[in-house]
Design a protein around this motif. Structure first.
Motif, PDB file in Angstrom:
ATOM      1  N   PHE A  29     -55.059  16.464 -39.693  1.00 45.09           N
ATOM      2  CA  PHE A  29     -54.228  15.925 -40.765  1.00 45.09           C
ATOM      3  C   PHE A  29     -54.212  14.393 -40.711  1.00 45.09           C
ATOM      4  CE2 PHE A  29     -49.928  14.578 -42.115  1.00 45.09           C
ATOM      5  CZ  PHE A  29     -49.883  15.098 -43.390  1.00 45.09           C
ATOM      6  N   LEU A  30     -53.904  13.842 -39.534  1.00 42.25           N
ATOM      7  CA  LEU A  30     -53.801  12.388 -39.388  1.00 42.25           C
ATOM      8  C   LEU A  30     -55.147  11.688 -39.551  1.00 42.25           C
ATOM      9  CD1 LEU A  30     -51.355  12.294 -36.351  1.00 42.25           C
ATOM     10  CD2 LEU A  30     -50.802  11.823 -38.756  1.00 42.25           C
ATOM     11  N   SER A  31     -56.220  12.294 -39.037  1.00 47.22           N
ATOM     12  CA  SER A  31     -57.536  11.651 -39.145  1.00 47.22           C
ATOM     13  C   SER A  31     -57.998  11.586 -40.596  1.00 47.22           C
ATOM     14  CB  SER A  31     -58.561  12.348 -38.260  1.00 47.22           C
ATOM     15  OG  SER A  31     -58.763  13.682 -38.653  1.00 47.22           O
ATOM     16  N   LYS A  32     -57.642  12.574 -41.414  1.00 42.63           N
ATOM     17  CA  LYS A  32     -57.977  12.519 -42.844  1.00 42.63           C
ATOM     18  C   LYS A  32     -57.219  11.378 -43.520  1.00 42.63           C
ATOM     19  CE  LYS A  32     -59.320  17.303 -43.601  1.00 42.63           C
ATOM     20  NZ  LYS A  32     -59.031  18.548 -44.318  1.00 42.63           N
ATOM     21  N   ILE A  33     -55.992  11.158 -43.115  1.00 41.13           N
ATOM     22  CA  ILE A  33     -55.211  10.049 -43.678  1.00 41.13           C
ATOM     23  C   ILE A  33     -55.847   8.721 -43.281  1.00 41.13           C
ATOM     24  CG2 ILE A  33     -52.981   8.852 -43.644  1.00 41.13           C
ATOM     25  CD1 ILE A  33     -51.690  11.652 -43.234  1.00 41.13           C
ATOM     26  N   VAL A  34     -56.201   8.565 -42.001  1.00 44.37           N
ATOM     27  CA  VAL A  34     -56.829   7.325 -41.524  1.00 44.37           C
ATOM     28  C   VAL A  34     -58.123   7.057 -42.284  1.00 44.37           C
ATOM     29  CG1 VAL A  34     -57.973   6.227 -39.548  1.00 44.37           C
ATOM     30  CG2 VAL A  34     -55.761   7.368 -39.240  1.00 44.37           C
ATOM     31  N   SER A  35     -58.966   8.061 -42.426  1.00 48.96           N
ATOM     32  CA  SER A  35     -60.240   7.887 -43.131  1.00 48.96           C
ATOM     33  C   SER A  35     -60.025   7.459 -44.578  1.00 48.96           C
ATOM     34  CB  SER A  35     -61.060   9.178 -43.096  1.00 48.96           C
ATOM     35  OG  SER A  35     -61.510   9.447 -41.804  1.00 48.96           O
ATOM     36  N   ALA A  36     -59.145   8.149 -45.283  1.00 52.77           N
ATOM     37  CA  ALA A  36     -58.917   7.856 -46.705  1.00 52.77           C
ATOM     38  C   ALA A  36     -58.308   6.477 -46.913  1.00 52.77           C
ATOM     39  CB  ALA A  36     -58.028   8.924 -47.333  1.00 52.77           C
ATOM     40  N   VAL A  37     -57.302   6.147 -46.119  1.00 58.54           N
ATOM     41  CA  VAL A  37     -56.631   4.855 -46.306  1.00 58.54           C
ATOM     42  C   VAL A  37     -57.545   3.705 -45.876  1.00 58.54           C
ATOM     43  CG1 VAL A  37     -54.687   3.412 -45.564  1.00 58.54           C
ATOM     44  CG2 VAL A  37     -54.297   5.810 -46.169  1.00 58.54           C
ATOM     45  N   SER A  38     -58.228   3.843 -44.747  1.00 54.65           N
ATOM     46  CA  SER A  38     -59.076   2.742 -44.278  1.00 54.65           C
ATOM     47  C   SER A  38     -60.278   2.512 -45.196  1.00 54.65           C
ATOM     48  CB  SER A  38     -59.533   2.979 -42.836  1.00 54.65           C
ATOM     49  OG  SER A  38     -60.353   4.122 -42.728  1.00 54.65           O
ATOM     50  N   GLU A  39     -60.775   3.561 -45.838  1.00 51.88           N
ATOM     51  CA  GLU A  39     -61.899   3.416 -46.770  1.00 51.88           C
ATOM     52  C   GLU A  39     -61.477   2.653 -48.025  1.00 51.88           C
ATOM     53  OE1 GLU A  39     -65.537   6.188 -48.258  1.00 51.88           O
ATOM     54  OE2 GLU A  39     -63.574   7.135 -48.133  1.00 51.88           O
ATOM     55  N   ASN A  40     -60.195   2.701 -48.348  1.00 54.03           N
ATOM     56  CA  ASN A  40     -59.651   2.038 -49.541  1.00 54.03           C
ATOM     57  C   ASN A  40     -58.541   1.072 -49.140  1.00 54.03           C
ATOM     58  OD1 ASN A  40     -61.030   3.744 -51.725  1.00 54.03           O
ATOM     59  ND2 ASN A  40     -60.122   5.283 -50.396  1.00 54.03           N
ATOM     60  N   ILE A  41     -58.785   0.343 -48.078  1.00 54.50           N
ATOM     61  CA  ILE A  41     -57.759  -0.465 -47.407  1.00 54.50           C
ATOM     62  C   ILE A  41     -57.069  -1.482 -48.325  1.00 54.50           C
ATOM     63  CG2 ILE A  41     -59.260  -2.310 -46.540  1.00 54.50           C
ATOM     64  CD1 ILE A  41     -56.818  -0.537 -44.276  1.00 54.50           C
ATOM     65  N   GLU A  42     -57.763  -1.969 -49.336  1.00 50.33           N
ATOM     66  CA  GLU A  42     -57.184  -2.987 -50.222  1.00 50.33           C
ATOM     67  C   GLU A  42     -56.273  -2.393 -51.299  1.00 50.33           C
ATOM     68  OE1 GLU A  42     -57.458  -6.200 -49.588  1.00 50.33           O
ATOM     69  OE2 GLU A  42     -58.708  -5.703 -47.861  1.00 50.33           O
ATOM     70  N   GLN A  43     -56.298  -1.091 -51.474  1.00 54.08           N
ATOM     71  CA  GLN A  43     -55.470  -0.451 -52.500  1.00 54.08           C
ATOM     72  C   GLN A  43     -54.008  -0.407 -52.051  1.00 54.08           C
ATOM     73  OE1 GLN A  43     -56.662   0.539 -55.513  1.00 54.08           O
ATOM     74  NE2 GLN A  43     -58.590  -0.337 -54.824  1.00 54.08           N
ATOM     75  N   PRO A  44     -53.073  -0.618 -52.969  1.00 50.98           N
ATOM     76  CA  PRO A  44     -51.660  -0.595 -52.591  1.00 50.98           C
ATOM     77  C   PRO A  44     -51.169   0.797 -52.183  1.00 50.98           C
ATOM     78  CG  PRO A  44     -51.919  -0.935 -54.950  1.00 50.98           C
ATOM     79  CD  PRO A  44     -53.283  -0.968 -54.359  1.00 50.98           C
ATOM     80  N   MET A  45     -51.759   1.862 -52.750  1.00 55.55           N
ATOM     81  CA  MET A  45     -51.386   3.231 -52.393  1.00 55.55           C
ATOM     82  C   MET A  45     -52.596   4.125 -52.642  1.00 55.55           C
ATOM     83  SD  MET A  45     -48.946   5.127 -51.138  1.00 55.55           S
ATOM     84  CE  MET A  45     -47.480   4.124 -51.321  1.00 55.55           C
ATOM     85  N   ILE A  46     -52.874   5.008 -51.707  1.00 61.58           N
ATOM     86  CA  ILE A  46     -54.020   5.909 -51.778  1.00 61.58           C
ATOM     87  C   ILE A  46     -53.508   7.335 -51.924  1.00 61.58           C
ATOM     88  CG2 ILE A  46     -56.053   6.796 -50.552  1.00 61.58           C
ATOM     89  CD1 ILE A  46     -56.112   3.759 -51.252  1.00 61.58           C
ATOM     90  N   ASP A  47     -54.076   8.065 -52.867  1.00 63.42           N
ATOM     91  CA  ASP A  47     -53.806   9.489 -52.980  1.00 63.42           C
ATOM     92  C   ASP A  47     -54.805  10.186 -52.064  1.00 63.42           C
ATOM     93  OD1 ASP A  47     -52.939  12.007 -53.755  1.00 63.42           O
ATOM     94  OD2 ASP A  47     -54.105  12.001 -55.612  1.00 63.42           O
ATOM     95  N   VAL A  48     -54.344  10.610 -50.895  1.00 61.92           N
ATOM     96  CA  VAL A  48     -55.215  11.260 -49.916  1.00 61.92           C
ATOM     97  C   VAL A  48     -55.485  12.683 -50.403  1.00 61.92           C
ATOM     98  CG1 VAL A  48     -55.430  11.960 -47.500  1.00 61.92           C
ATOM     99  CG2 VAL A  48     -54.167   9.871 -48.074  1.00 61.92           C
ATOM    100  N   ASP A  49     -56.723  13.107 -50.326  1.00 59.64           N
ATOM    101  CA  ASP A  49     -57.092  14.454 -50.757  1.00 59.64           C
ATOM    102  C   ASP A  49     -56.628  15.448 -49.689  1.00 59.64           C
ATOM    103  OD1 ASP A  49     -58.190  16.584 -52.117  1.00 59.64           O
ATOM    104  OD2 ASP A  49     -60.220  16.213 -51.387  1.00 59.64           O
ATOM    105  N   LEU A  50     -55.301  15.647 -49.618  1.00 61.74           N
ATOM    106  CA  LEU A  50     -54.696  16.417 -48.542  1.00 61.74           C
ATOM    107  C   LEU A  50     -53.354  16.954 -49.012  1.00 61.74           C
ATOM    108  CD1 LEU A  50     -55.131  16.984 -45.474  1.00 61.74           C
ATOM    109  CD2 LEU A  50     -53.932  14.850 -45.039  1.00 61.74           C
ATOM    110  N   ASN A  51     -53.120  18.219 -48.774  1.00 57.20           N
ATOM    111  CA  ASN A  51     -51.831  18.809 -49.115  1.00 57.20           C
ATOM    112  C   ASN A  51     -50.882  18.715 -47.938  1.00 57.20           C
ATOM    113  OD1 ASN A  51     -52.610  19.548 -51.709  1.00 57.20           O
ATOM    114  ND2 ASN A  51     -53.415  21.497 -50.999  1.00 57.20           N
ATOM    115  N   CYS A  52     -49.611  18.628 -48.229  1.00 57.66           N
ATOM    116  CA  CYS A  52     -48.580  18.507 -47.213  1.00 57.66           C
ATOM    117  C   CYS A  52     -48.599  19.702 -46.264  1.00 57.66           C
ATOM    118  CB  CYS A  52     -47.216  18.371 -47.880  1.00 57.66           C
ATOM    119  SG  CYS A  52     -45.870  18.013 -46.742  1.00 57.66           S
TER     120      CYS A  52
END
Length: 110
Positions: free
Chosen positions: A35-58
């Motif tokens: 769960f956490l590694s998917k968040i790290v990958s998605a956010v770091s790949e789009n690091i300049e974006q103010p908010m990232i919609d991670v392709d991940l369900n709660c």
């Protein structure tokens, strides 16, 4: 009944050995790390974006913590990833993720 969630504050290094490989984890810890590694990958790949919609369900954190919402994340000014569910109160932070295999920031070669 409304459930209250505590924020999950994570030091990413706790899942890694000195070489940066994933340490042996219990089944529950593997679920949380995935769960956490998917968040790290998605956010770091789009690091300049103010908010990232991670392709991940709660509901990917644990079976008993399921709401069906989506995870959103961002990188704070102090290089900490902050994430939250867009439906329930689940949230957390991830520190010390930089330089890991899941860090997808574009590298600048000098």
């Amino acid at each position: 009944m409304i459930e209250k969630y505590m924020a999950l504050k994570t030091d990413f290094r706790h899942f890694l050995d000195e070489a940066g490989n994933v340490v042996e984890l219990t089944k529950q810890a593997k679920t949380i790390f995935k769960f956490l590694s998917k968040i790290v990958s998605a956010v770091s790949e789009n690091i300049e974006q103010p908010m990232i919609d991670v392709d991940l369900n709660c509901n990917t954190r644990a079976e008993q913590l399921s709401c069906g919402g989506s995870i959103e994340g961002k990188c704070s000014a102090i290089d900490m990833i902050e994430w939250h569910c867009d439906t329930c109160e689940a949230s957390g932070t991830i520190s010390n993720w930089q330089g890991s295999l899941w860090d997808k920031q574009a590298r600048i070669l000098h």
